[in-house]
Design a protein around this motif. Sequence first.
Motif, PDB file in Angstrom:
ATOM      1  N   TYR A 127       0.883  -1.172   0.000  1.00  0.00           N
ATOM      2  CA  TYR A 127       0.000   0.000   0.000  1.00  0.00           C
ATOM      3  C   TYR A 127       0.919   1.219   0.000  1.00  0.00           C
ATOM      4  O   TYR A 127       1.762   1.370   0.898  1.00  0.00           O
ATOM      5  CB  TYR A 127      -0.901  -0.002   1.233  1.00  0.00           C
ATOM      6  CG  TYR A 127      -1.944  -1.099   1.236  1.00  0.00           C
ATOM      7  CD1 TYR A 127      -3.249  -0.844   0.796  1.00  0.00           C
ATOM      8  CD2 TYR A 127      -1.634  -2.380   1.664  1.00  0.00           C
ATOM      9  CE1 TYR A 127      -4.217  -1.841   0.792  1.00  0.00           C
ATOM     10  CE2 TYR A 127      -2.595  -3.390   1.661  1.00  0.00           C
ATOM     11  CZ  TYR A 127      -3.876  -3.107   1.231  1.00  0.00           C
ATOM     12  OH  TYR A 127      -4.825  -4.103   1.227  1.00  0.00           O
ATOM     13  N   GLU A 128       0.736   2.108  -0.962  1.00  0.00           N
ATOM     14  CA  GLU A 128       1.686   3.205  -1.139  1.00  0.00           C
ATOM     15  C   GLU A 128       1.091   4.272  -2.040  1.00  0.00           C
ATOM     16  O   GLU A 128      -0.013   4.112  -2.547  1.00  0.00           O
ATOM     17  CB  GLU A 128       2.982   2.670  -1.755  1.00  0.00           C
ATOM     18  CG  GLU A 128       2.817   1.922  -3.068  1.00  0.00           C
ATOM     19  CD  GLU A 128       2.856   2.802  -4.295  1.00  0.00           C
ATOM     20  OE1 GLU A 128       3.707   3.706  -4.372  1.00  0.00           O
ATOM     21  OE2 GLU A 128       2.022   2.582  -5.196  1.00  0.00           O
ATOM     22  N   ARG A 152      -0.851  -1.122  -4.422  1.00  0.00           N
ATOM     23  CA  ARG A 152      -2.228  -0.707  -4.190  1.00  0.00           C
ATOM     24  C   ARG A 152      -2.212   0.773  -3.812  1.00  0.00           C
ATOM     25  O   ARG A 152      -1.968   1.130  -2.659  1.00  0.00           O
ATOM     26  CB  ARG A 152      -2.874  -1.561  -3.094  1.00  0.00           C
ATOM     27  CG  ARG A 152      -3.008  -3.022  -3.513  1.00  0.00           C
ATOM     28  CD  ARG A 152      -3.756  -3.867  -2.519  1.00  0.00           C
ATOM     29  NE  ARG A 152      -3.820  -5.257  -2.983  1.00  0.00           N
ATOM     30  CZ  ARG A 152      -4.311  -6.264  -2.280  1.00  0.00           C
ATOM     31  NH1 ARG A 152      -4.794  -6.038  -1.057  1.00  0.00           N
ATOM     32  NH2 ARG A 152      -4.339  -7.495  -2.769  1.00  0.00           N
ATOM     33  N   CYS A 154      -2.694   4.555  -2.746  1.00  0.00           N
ATOM     34  CA  CYS A 154      -3.484   5.300  -1.758  1.00  0.00           C
ATOM     35  C   CYS A 154      -3.107   6.774  -1.883  1.00  0.00           C
ATOM     36  O   CYS A 154      -2.419   7.312  -0.997  1.00  0.00           O
ATOM     37  CB  CYS A 154      -3.186   4.817  -0.347  1.00  0.00           C
ATOM     38  SG  CYS A 154      -3.313   3.038  -0.070  1.00  0.00           S
ATOM     39  N   PHE A 161      -6.929   2.834  -2.197  1.00  0.00           N
ATOM     40  CA  PHE A 161      -6.979   1.663  -1.330  1.00  0.00           C
ATOM     41  C   PHE A 161      -6.831   2.030   0.153  1.00  0.00           C
ATOM     42  O   PHE A 161      -6.665   1.146   0.998  1.00  0.00           O
ATOM     43  CB  PHE A 161      -5.872   0.673  -1.720  1.00  0.00           C
ATOM     44  CG  PHE A 161      -6.188  -0.106  -2.967  1.00  0.00           C
ATOM     45  CD1 PHE A 161      -6.849  -1.325  -2.877  1.00  0.00           C
ATOM     46  CD2 PHE A 161      -5.822   0.374  -4.210  1.00  0.00           C
ATOM     47  CE1 PHE A 161      -7.144  -2.055  -4.020  1.00  0.00           C
ATOM     48  CE2 PHE A 161      -6.108  -0.346  -5.355  1.00  0.00           C
ATOM     49  CZ  PHE A 161      -6.768  -1.565  -5.272  1.00  0.00           C
ATOM     50  N   SER A 162      -6.900   3.321   0.468  1.00  0.00           N
ATOM     51  CA  SER A 162      -6.708   3.757   1.847  1.00  0.00           C
ATOM     52  C   SER A 162      -7.795   3.196   2.768  1.00  0.00           C
ATOM     53  O   SER A 162      -7.513   2.816   3.911  1.00  0.00           O
ATOM     54  CB  SER A 162      -6.685   5.282   1.920  1.00  0.00           C
ATOM     55  OG  SER A 162      -6.491   5.732   3.241  1.00  0.00           O
ATOM     56  N   GLU A 164      -9.414   0.379   2.382  1.00  0.00           N
ATOM     57  CA  GLU A 164      -9.095  -1.041   2.571  1.00  0.00           C
ATOM     58  C   GLU A 164      -7.989  -1.209   3.607  1.00  0.00           C
ATOM     59  O   GLU A 164      -8.050  -2.110   4.459  1.00  0.00           O
ATOM     60  CB  GLU A 164      -8.685  -1.644   1.230  1.00  0.00           C
ATOM     61  CG  GLU A 164      -8.329  -3.120   1.276  1.00  0.00           C
ATOM     62  CD  GLU A 164      -7.925  -3.659  -0.082  1.00  0.00           C
ATOM     63  OE1 GLU A 164      -8.807  -3.769  -0.968  1.00  0.00           O
ATOM     64  OE2 GLU A 164      -6.722  -3.962  -0.277  1.00  0.00           O
ATOM     65  N   LEU A 165      -6.978  -0.341   3.521  1.00  0.00           N
ATOM     66  CA  LEU A 165      -5.877  -0.397   4.479  1.00  0.00           C
ATOM     67  C   LEU A 165      -6.374  -0.102   5.894  1.00  0.00           C
ATOM     68  O   LEU A 165      -5.979  -0.770   6.858  1.00  0.00           O
ATOM     69  CB  LEU A 165      -4.789   0.606   4.077  1.00  0.00           C
ATOM     70  CG  LEU A 165      -3.589   0.731   5.008  1.00  0.00           C
ATOM     71  CD1 LEU A 165      -2.846  -0.591   5.133  1.00  0.00           C
ATOM     72  CD2 LEU A 165      -2.643   1.832   4.521  1.00  0.00           C
ATOM     73  N   ARG A 172      -4.132   4.548   8.318  1.00  0.00           N
ATOM     74  CA  ARG A 172      -3.994   4.908   6.907  1.00  0.00           C
ATOM     75  C   ARG A 172      -2.543   5.245   6.571  1.00  0.00           C
ATOM     76  O   ARG A 172      -2.260   5.974   5.631  1.00  0.00           O
ATOM     77  CB  ARG A 172      -4.906   6.092   6.566  1.00  0.00           C
ATOM     78  CG  ARG A 172      -6.396   5.792   6.732  1.00  0.00           C
ATOM     79  CD  ARG A 172      -7.249   6.984   6.376  1.00  0.00           C
ATOM     80  NE  ARG A 172      -8.666   6.731   6.615  1.00  0.00           N
ATOM     81  CZ  ARG A 172      -9.497   6.182   5.727  1.00  0.00           C
ATOM     82  NH1 ARG A 172      -9.032   5.846   4.532  1.00  0.00           N
ATOM     83  NH2 ARG A 172     -10.761   5.991   6.014  1.00  0.00           N
ATOM     84  N   VAL A 174       1.160   4.849   5.176  1.00  0.00           N
ATOM     85  CA  VAL A 174       1.892   4.137   4.128  1.00  0.00           C
ATOM     86  C   VAL A 174       3.376   4.488   4.235  1.00  0.00           C
ATOM     87  O   VAL A 174       3.721   5.556   4.739  1.00  0.00           O
ATOM     88  CB  VAL A 174       1.351   4.504   2.718  1.00  0.00           C
ATOM     89  CG1 VAL A 174      -0.043   3.973   2.531  1.00  0.00           C
ATOM     90  CG2 VAL A 174       1.408   6.010   2.455  1.00  0.00           C
TER      91      VAL A 174
END
Length: 328
Positions: A127-128, A152, A154, A161-162, A164-165, A172, A174
């Motif tokens: 996630y990034e 994914r 964010c 995808f934030s 989802e994270l 939130r 990353v």
Amino acid sequence: LLYVDGGHASSNCSDVRCQGASFCWRESAVPKDVPGLEPLRVPEGWQAPEPRPLSATRSSLFLALLGASVALALRLGAGALAQGWRFGTAEVREGRYALALGPLNIRDGSDVIDGKFARPSQPLVLYEYEASPFCRKVREALCILDIPCEMRPCPGARTGFSDELAERTGRRTVPYLIDPSADVEMFESDDIVDYLYDKYGPGKGEVPWLLRDPVAQFTAAFASIARSFAGARPEPGARADNPKRAPLELWGYECSPFVKLVRERLCSLMLPHVVLPCSRGSPRRDEMVKLTGRFQVPYLRDPNTGAELFEMPEILDYLLEVYTVETK
């Protein structure tokens, strides 16, 4: 995504990406089965562009490429060379990458090519977002160690995808790495880089100084400024269902200005995508030659439409046309 755990999915798989891998890329590219998700198609009359190596074909992109080149210089080309890279020469053979310079055919070697490091049995997930200096360090480490990873996006750590994270971790923040092969998940860029080097490289004692603070944080921040924090905000008109799409496949490496602009667009569109690193010394350069007959990045494959294309300007146009809707 459909990943194959504990070995190659099929002994009969002919996809060059699967040769020597412990999971099957053909299986992992199967589109997600999401009820009610509108099928996507290539634009009417669309044709894949003819590859034109190292050519900036549009003057409108000059400033963007200049900024991406400044970012490359600020980070001193971090991620351009695979771990243990070394110079070599070799005769040209069909299906193998070599760079012709006059009478010499330069063929890179590396510890990655020599198979010195463990490889994940399933693709990693990160996630990034593109403009984050902390995420940049992790992406550079992935390139150096030649590890494919599903990104994914964010943007701004608040969109894409934030959610989802946040549901997964309660935060939130990353970057956030998931390694399904080892059942490991973690925050913190320095911890992630150390983990990658310990698990899939020569050990955290060999992490390059370019990936260590304060140098990494300072230069990566100015690299993002050079690109005006591109990729930190959602693209106007980005389709709301983009995060539900099957991950696109991007061949490239972190410091390439041409790849950088494509990565920014994928991030702002909040599209999941698997980055297949192709740094100098990566065995993936041979894989691309076998797959396409040439080596050139960026190279995009889209399982949602079946499109495959080179050329950064045309890739940017394609992504906008397929993954945005008109806004009033």
